[in-house]
Design a protein around this motif. Sequence first.
Motif, PDB file in Angstrom:
ATOM      1  N   PRO A  70       0.790  -1.285  -0.099  1.00 41.52           N
ATOM      2  CA  PRO A  70       0.241   0.253   0.043  1.00 41.52           C
ATOM      3  C   PRO A  70       1.042   1.290   0.004  1.00 41.52           C
ATOM      4  N   GLU A  82      -8.528   2.451  -2.512  1.00 39.82           N
ATOM      5  CA  GLU A  82      -7.833   2.017  -1.368  1.00 39.82           C
ATOM      6  C   GLU A  82      -7.451   0.350  -1.519  1.00 39.82           C
ATOM      7  N   TRP A 281      -4.874  -3.676   0.485  1.00 36.77           N
ATOM      8  CA  TRP A 281      -5.559  -2.864   0.890  1.00 36.77           C
ATOM      9  C   TRP A 281      -4.863  -1.889   1.906  1.00 36.77           C
ATOM     10  N   LYS A 282      -5.317  -0.658   1.687  1.00 34.33           N
ATOM     11  CA  LYS A 282      -4.521   0.408   2.547  1.00 34.33           C
ATOM     12  C   LYS A 282      -5.130   0.526   4.007  1.00 34.33           C
ATOM     13  N   ALA A 285      -8.997  -0.227   5.623  1.00 35.10           N
ATOM     14  CA  ALA A 285     -10.033  -0.215   4.699  1.00 35.10           C
ATOM     15  C   ALA A 285     -11.212  -1.283   4.359  1.00 35.10           C
ATOM     16  N   LYS A 302     -12.933   4.869  -0.550  1.00 34.04           N
ATOM     17  CA  LYS A 302     -12.720   5.936  -1.422  1.00 34.04           C
ATOM     18  C   LYS A 302     -12.908   4.978  -2.725  1.00 34.04           C
TER      19      LYS A 302
END
Length: 344
Positions: A70, A82, A281-282, A285, A302
């Motif tokens: 990420p 994300e 995934w960031k 999220a 997002k």
Amino acid sequence: MQLTLNLVATGLGLLAPGAEALLRFSCSQLVVERLDPLVNPGVVGTPHVHQIIGGNALNASMEYPRVDIPSEATCTTCTFAEDTSNYWTAVLYFRARNGTFKRVPQMPNAGFESAKGGMTVYYTPSYSGGKVTAFQPGFRMIVGNPTYRTEEQAKKFRQLTYTCLDNIMTRSGETLYLPKKVCKAGIMANIRFPTCWDGKNLDTADHSSHVAYPSSGTFENGGPCPSTHPVKIPQLFYEVIWDTRAFNNPADWPEDGSQPFVWSYGDPTGYGNHGDYVFGWKGDALQKAMDSNCNINCPQLKTQSIQQANQCTKQTVVNEDIDGWLTELPGGMPVTDATGKVIG
């Protein structure tokens, strides 16, 4: 996205009666080449071609924690911005009567018509309620086995199937083998991953042993996880549509009428169907989305348009022709039958 919601709710028949939430989104193609950071880490020019989607941190070597996906990704081909994970499958080829090969292009799924090839990705939290734990940083897994060539072998993995599309909305008649008849609107490969985790290992030597299927029943009917893999994880599911329409003339098929498609790993049966996943995934999220029971759209995440996702690219590092009429599969991969015998 309202069209997508209607398709899933009324047309695709993918939701079981108890299912109230899932993420369903488009990821455009990032790159097509012989890279495999899981099975052949660090190797440029792996045995067979893959088509890869997701974040542009993709590299031949992606060891965790040395590589923080990420943080290193600057864009993603997925519409949830994300999600910088990487997802990949093999590539389908058409084999002509003269023995040459041509890569089969991909086409977008219903509701994602402006996507650039790629896949439709699903994350389904649960069909029976209860806590679902999102994948963790460093998590990766593979489902399926490219060496398999028989139905008995393929049945070791649940729900790795194909759908022969009469139209873009066809969702019935799944088979374990590549369709043996002309598919008017293409062939969809359906790749569903196991839904139980051992809660300890982010990966294992075979990239599969740390995950498992429910001990009884199925994910769809709320089957329980085995004691060895007690942690419920989302069901990850890929739909990949191969645009076989240019190859639908039976006069171009083998004289014996057998189906003419072969995977890039040399499989003419389809039983070696498989998929790879590297989580990226960031932050939290994905957990947030699972806890929120998002249904297709997810205000907690997002998003970006498909057109924006299409702009994310990755330069190929293996310099070879994969799109022309080829005398052999890229990498010299032989086509083999169930006995290991080379065909053609």
